[in-house]
Design an enzyme around this catalytic site. Structure first.
Site, PDB file in Angstrom:
ATOM      1  N   SER A   3       6.673   3.913   1.947  1.00 16.59           N
ATOM      2  CA  SER A   3       6.097   3.076   2.996  1.00 16.59           C
ATOM      3  C   SER A   3       6.179   1.626   2.537  1.00 16.59           C
ATOM      4  O   SER A   3       7.263   1.150   2.226  1.00 16.59           O
ATOM      5  CB  SER A   3       4.667   3.515   3.298  1.00 16.59           C
ATOM      6  OG  SER A   3       4.122   2.788   4.380  1.00 16.59           O
ATOM      7  N   HIS A  26       8.664   4.491   6.341  1.00 13.46           N
ATOM      8  CA  HIS A  26       7.921   4.058   7.521  1.00 13.46           C
ATOM      9  C   HIS A  26       8.546   2.779   8.072  1.00 13.46           C
ATOM     10  O   HIS A  26       8.855   1.850   7.322  1.00 13.46           O
ATOM     11  CB  HIS A  26       6.458   3.782   7.158  1.00 13.46           C
ATOM     12  CG  HIS A  26       5.686   5.018   6.879  1.00 13.46           C
ATOM     13  ND1 HIS A  26       4.428   4.999   6.320  1.00 13.46           N
ATOM     14  CD2 HIS A  26       5.965   6.330   7.070  1.00 13.46           C
ATOM     15  CE1 HIS A  26       3.973   6.236   6.187  1.00 13.46           C
ATOM     16  NE2 HIS A  26       4.893   7.063   6.641  1.00 13.46           N
ATOM     17  N   ASP A  76       0.217   9.152   3.461  1.00 14.18           N
ATOM     18  CA  ASP A  76       1.269  10.001   4.002  1.00 14.18           C
ATOM     19  C   ASP A  76       2.138  10.525   2.860  1.00 14.18           C
ATOM     20  O   ASP A  76       2.433   9.800   1.916  1.00 14.18           O
ATOM     21  CB  ASP A  76       2.135   9.215   5.001  1.00 14.18           C
ATOM     22  CG  ASP A  76       3.060  10.113   5.812  1.00 14.18           C
ATOM     23  OD1 ASP A  76       2.809  11.334   5.858  1.00 14.18           O
ATOM     24  OD2 ASP A  76       4.023   9.592   6.390  1.00 14.18           O
TER      25      ASP A  76
END
Length: 345
Positions: free
Chosen positions: A12, A39, A131
């Site tokens: 991310s 992401h 995540d």
């Protein structure tokens, strides 16, 4: 059936730089397929395959839905699509968002665990929130290997730290050592894959969640069997959230399929306070304007007493807006890292 290893990587914040450095370390004859979720915003085209191809000797692509998997190729999730493993191919879907992200890391990791099992290596790199933790847990239970960037080495440490706290991770390494480690692990996996430790219940839950990410109808596919209903509601659709227990971690999924960890749910729920406070503030200020208009109307009609009563009420409502304005200006999105590292009162 996939007969070669899969390396699935999630990143991310800070991930593009980390992925470039990792790709630069991998040899041109790397004997595994690599699948990457970074992401990204759905509003802009992604240049990540071109960036990663130029960073090392392996070629990176945004795959087509149904494209075959091959060793030595990097498959990058395109914007606004989950990237999943399906038999010997990839699937691109617009299944429900997870932690308000699509692509999300967990769906890729779970699908690899379901299809490739002990031939999977899961990698969590730099990023905020958590995540990848749930998906890494699934890979571990399926007999695969788990690798996490050392949080002290990561530009953003939250994702690696979350994975280390919830999963019995096999390897914690700085980014500079990861390429050599992955090359070694893949070569070893070709001769001696691990053994799964997943129960029948965990296997079924994995199948349901991969099915939901693949755009199966959540209710008919069994989403309500994942856990008991909680008292919390989904920020995306307002549906009831089922509460799932996964090792030491609690997470949530609603009946339309949206999924959250407790930490990401906290962040999104608390982050909406400012927006809702300004909505209340706007409503109160509109009430003040209307009260003043009605007061002026009464005054013009010769009703001085009625006009003054309306003006007084307008002043009361206006005074009440100050607390709402302060709430809007001072509200902040919360997460566990922010709370744990905030100065003590």
């Amino acid at each position: 059936m996939i007969d070669f290893p899969l390396v699935v990587i999630g990143a991310s914040s800070g991930g593009v730089s980390a992925l470039m450095k990792l790709c630069a370390q991998l040899p041109s004859d790397f004997p595994a397929a690599i699948l990457v979720v970074q992401h990204m915003s759905p509003a802009y085209p992604s240049m990540l395959p071109r960036i990663l191809s130029s960073a090392g000797s392996l070629h990176a692509i945004h795959p087509r839905d149904g494209q075959s998997l091959h060793p030595g190729l990097i498959y990058v999730a395109p914007p606004d699509h989950h990237l999943l493993v399906k038999d010997t191919t990839v699937a691109l879907t617009r299944g429900p968002k997870e932690n308000r992200s699509r692509p999300a890391i967990n769906p890729l990791f779970r699908s690899a665990a379901l299809i490739a099992g002990a031939r999977t290596i899961g990698v969590v790199l730099t990023g905020n929130l958590d995540d990848g933790t749930s998906g890494l847990y699934a890979i571990k239970q399926a007999g695969g290997l788990t690798v996490v960037q050392d949080p002290d080495d990561a530009e953003y440490s939250s994702m690696p730290q979350s994975a280390l706290g919830a999963v019995n991770v096999d390897h914690r390494v700085p980014l500079g050592e990861m390429g050599a480690l992955l090359t070694k692990l893949v070569q070893e996996m070709l001769t001696s894959p691990g053994q799964p430790s997943m129960t029948a219940g965990e296997q079924r839950r994995l199948e349901i969640e991969v099915g939901i990410a693949s755009e199966a109808h959540p209710l008919s596919y069994g989403v309500t069997s994942l856990g008991p209903p909680s008292l919390l509601t989904c920020p995306d659709c307002g549906g009831t959230l089922m509460q799932l227990k996964e090792g030491t971690v609690t997470r949530f999924r609603c009946h339309t399929g949206h999924a959250y960890t407790a930490n990401s749910l906290l962040s999104h729920v608390s982050g909406s306070i400012e927006e809702k406070a300004y909505t209340v503030l706007r409503t109160l200020e509109e009430a003040v304007m209307l009260l003043e208009l009605l007061s002026e109307q009464r005054q013009n009609q010769g009703d001085a007493h009625g006009a003054e009563m309306l003006r007084a009420r307008a002043r009361e409502v206006e005074a009440s807006t100050q607390g709402i304005r302060t709430l809007a200006q001072e509200s902040r999105a919360l997460n566990t890292e922010q709370v744990e590292h905030s100065p003590s009162e």
